[in-house]
Design an enzyme around this catalytic site. Structure first.
Site, PDB file in Angstrom:
ATOM      1  CE1 TYR A 464      -5.219   1.728   3.206  1.00  9.70           C
ATOM      2  CE2 TYR A 464      -6.672   1.960   1.309  1.00  9.70           C
ATOM      3  CZ  TYR A 464      -5.622   1.326   1.942  1.00  9.70           C
ATOM      4  OH  TYR A 464      -4.962   0.290   1.317  1.00  9.70           O
ATOM      5  CB  SER A 544      -1.448  -0.087   4.485  1.00 12.08           C
ATOM      6  OG  SER A 544      -1.050  -0.840   3.367  1.00 12.08           O
ATOM      7  CG  ASP A 627       4.242  -5.244   6.710  1.00 14.02           C
ATOM      8  OD1 ASP A 627       3.757  -5.945   5.801  1.00 14.02           O
ATOM      9  OD2 ASP A 627       3.862  -4.089   6.949  1.00 14.02           O
ATOM     10  CG  HIS A 662       0.286  -4.886   6.085  1.00 13.71           C
ATOM     11  ND1 HIS A 662       1.220  -3.888   5.902  1.00 13.71           N
ATOM     12  CD2 HIS A 662      -0.840  -4.443   5.471  1.00 13.71           C
ATOM     13  CE1 HIS A 662       0.691  -2.897   5.219  1.00 13.71           C
ATOM     14  NE2 HIS A 662      -0.563  -3.205   4.952  1.00 13.71           N
TER      15      HIS A 662
END
Length: 705
Positions: A464, A544, A627, A662
């Site tokens: 991430y 993301s 999203d 999302h």
């Protein structure tokens, strides 16, 4: 496998801008439009999905993953109970229910009674129960409804005694807390109603806090706090467990830099919604823990990059901040007051540790956890005799425990019955060196027989690296299936997260963002050098900000990775701040309209750094039409550019889910179907061949030994 023939995508060659002396072509800007409002975009989505669906249907391992992930996922799941008025509230899913229903017990050992079943709210299962909070006496339940994955929420109230809904309904709530004010109503955060058709793309400004009184229409809600002179500031409200203090936390972006104000609800009859400033300046993190009388405890990184706990007595003649628990060697990850104790969770190399302190900060013991894993919960109030918490790891779903605060003894409240043997898997932590010499931790999960033999196997690497988000051990049915099939799973705790406090976050944002990509690339090189995975056997995945990560490293080191899944990623770093919540992200990314930031963003933006004519990994981009966090136009434009670039023999495809957002609220059947598609795709291109379905992890080990 039949190679895909990509649908034709219109290019607007005239769409060119000059930004800080550099020409920026944006031929696919038309794909930014909402699919609901632009028939050409809707047609493009339909054609892309048709090609992707036909390709994925050929994957030899997809059906195995669909079946096996479903089997692994099919276990009873509880949330940590929350007590109010002697009643215990929690969610419970029998296994494959699309959404988790909410139940209540009168007393801990009382009979379980269904309160809300979101599975009945929509035929496709895509309407979810989001947040929920019982009132102080447990007679009412405030809850939020999420439809189709959107960040917009609808707030409703239920009579717990009868199970019947009250007429109250609040709309246009977003990024909101739920906070009861006595039994008369609640505080919530909302934005102005967007213009028609702009629900999923318009920028979010002018968030305000309102009070809704039960039994009245939303049009009569009272404005509690707003900053119209500074519309970029957002606000959230909470109320301490004794009901006395409303705490308003204000922010300007995603950074943990807040202002804090309080409202003395005991004086509301004479003072109304008058606020009292506690912290101003947007300099540091301040998160309220709870209050006893006039004394409030906060978790803060003011003068403590690893966080500390501070307290202030607002009933004192001259309130002063005092030290509750000083900064330690590990960052504080959360804290709560239960009974007459502070329960504080820490991160030790990205794994949870939980310690107990008296209210004056003196150590009072440690909660025994089950090794490498993540702890959650510890909800409760001052004076409560108990708290509940969960513990999970890569090979173990959450187990719910009850902790007796007087004796310190723990007991199991709910434990999953599993379709696999957790002991078949080995979870370990390793450390590797990044490009600049930084030591970075990595978790690694493999089947026990593979770990003991040292066999190099196809490996899925996840990351991430942003927004102060700490990646800690957690359970995933799809990753268990991947490892059960003979692969390895690795999670790299790269910079940009919060695993080591403020410095770790700062080391991977703004002008330091390249460190994130260097850390991730070094993780892949380490896995190959250590013989965990063979060259050509490495897949990468991120969602993301992690989708941005996958796109960036695929551009920078296409030779290192065999395949990748970029999920709901931020792919256009020059325009991300133009939609919904994107404007908040400037804290991590910078401002595209400022030259210094622009040059950093342009250097790694996934959309703008695709290297035509170079052999790329096989890439499956995943997004969803609803999203409204990272709008799907990011993924649409990025995929169109990939497909036009001529990137070798491996495919670049996009999978676009409908009635999903999302990620949160996604129904179980959609989650399993997506996992099967993604894992089947990554398995094929890394050489992971799925076994016969009848072979369990244990049977595979016995056969090989």
């Amino acid at each position: 496998m039949t190679a895909p023939t990509y649908p034709e995508t219109r290019r607007d060659e005239a769409q060119v801008e000059t930004l800080f002396g550099k020409q920026i072509a944006d031929p696919y800007r038309w794909l930014e439009d909402d699919v609901r409002n632009n028939p050409e975009v809707a047609d493009w989505v339909e054609r892309q999905n048709a090609v992707t669906d036909a390709y994925l249907a050929q994957l030899p391992g997809r059906d195995w993953f669909r079946t096996r992930v479903g089997q692994i996922f099919d276990f009873a799941r509880y949330s940590t109970p929350y007590e109010r008025g002697g009643r215990y509230f929690y969610t419970f899913n029998t296994g494959l229910q699309n959404q988790s229903p909410l139940y209540v017990r009168d007393g801990l050992n009382g009979e379980q009674r269904l309160l809300l079943d979101p599975n009945a709210w929509a035929q496709d299962g895509a309407t979810a129960l989001d947040g929920w909070l019982p009132s102080y006496d447990g007679s009412k339940l405030l809850y939020s409804v999420q439809d189709g994955g959107t960040d917009w929420k609808i707030l409703r109230v239920l009579d717990v005694n009868t199970g019947q809904p009250l007429p109250d309904e609040v709309r246009w709530a977003k990024f909101t807390g739920l906070a009861w004010v006595g039994e008369e109503g609640f505080l919530y955060s909302r934005f102005p109603e967007p213009e028609e058709g702009a629900d999923f793309q318009a920028l979010n400004y002018n968030q305000a806090i309102y009070f809704h009184r039960l039994g009245t229409p939303q049009s009569e809600d009272e404005l509690v706090y707003a900053t119209p002179a500074d519309p970029v500031v957002g606000h959230s409200a909470s109320v301490t467990s004794d009901g006395r203090w409303a705490v308003i936390t204000s922010h300007k972006g995603t950074d943990a830099r807040y202002e804090v104000r309080v409202i003395d609800l005991a004086a509301r009859a004479t003072q109304g919604w008058a606020t009292r400033e506690l912290v101003t300046g947007f300099d540091n993190a301040w998160g309220v823990i709870d209050a006893i009388g006039g004394k409030l405890w906060f978790q803060t990184n003011a003068d403590a990059p690893l966080y500390r706990i501070a307290a202030i007595d607002l009933d004192a003649a001259e309130p002063q901040w005092t030290e509750g628990i000083a900064q330690g060697e590990q960052p504080i990850d959360g804290a709560s007051i239960v009974g007459d104790k502070l329960v504080v969770s820490y991160l030790r190399d990205a794994s949870s540790v939980a310690r107990i302190f008296s209210l004056d900060g003196a150590p009072a013991g440690e909660v025994e956890l089950g090794g490498i894993g993540s702890v959650g919960g510890f909800s409760g109030s001052p004076g409560d005799p108990e708290t509940f918490y969960s513990f999970t790891s890569f090979n173990r779903p959450p187990t719910i425990y009850r902790l007796d605060m007087a004796t310190g003894e723990g007991s199991t409240f709910a434990e999953a019955q599993l379709a696999f043997d957790p002991d078949c898997f080995v979870v370990e932590q390793r450390f590797y060196t990044s490009k600049d010499g930084t030591r970075v931790p990595m978790f690694l999960m493999r089947r026990r027989d593979i770990a003991e033999s040292g066999q190099a196997v196809p490996t899925l690497l996840y990351g991430y690296g942003g927004f102060d988000v700490s990646l800690t051990p957690g359970f995933s049915a799809s990753r268990i299936a991947w490892v059960e099939a003979g692969g390895a799973y690795a999670l790299a705790n790269i910079r940009g997260g919060g695993e080591y406090g403020k410095a770790w976050h700062d080391g991977g944002r703004l002008g330091n963002k390249q460190n994130v990509f260097d850390d991730f690339i070094a993780a892949g090189e380490f896995l190959i050098a250590e013989g965990v995975t063979p060259a050509g056997g490495l897949a990468i995945q991120g969602g993301s900000n992690g989708g941005l990560l996958v796109g960036a490293v695929a551009n920078q080191r296409p030779d290192l990775f065999a395949a990748g899944n970029a999920a709901v990623g931020v792919m256009d770093m020059l325009r991300f701040d133009r939609w919904t919540a994107g404007r908040y992200w400037v804290d991590d990314y910078g401002y595209p309209d400022r030259e210094a930031d622009f040059r950093v963003l342009r250097a790694y933006s996934p959309l703008h750094n695709i290297r035509s004519g170079v052999d790329y990994p096989a890439l499956l981009v995943t997004t969803a039409d609803t999203d409204d966090r990272v709008v799907p136009g990011h993924s649409f434009k990025y995929t169109a550019a990939l497909q036009a670039a001529g990137l070798g023999e491996r495919p670049q495809l996009i999978r676009i889910e409908t009635r999903a957002g999302h990620g949160s609220g996604k129904p179980t059947d959609k989650a399993i179907a997506e996992a099967a598609d993604v894992m089947g795709f990554l398995a094929f291109w890394t050489g992971l061949r799925t076994p016969e379905l009848s072979l369990s992890c244990q049977a595979i080990i016995l056969n090989r030994t």
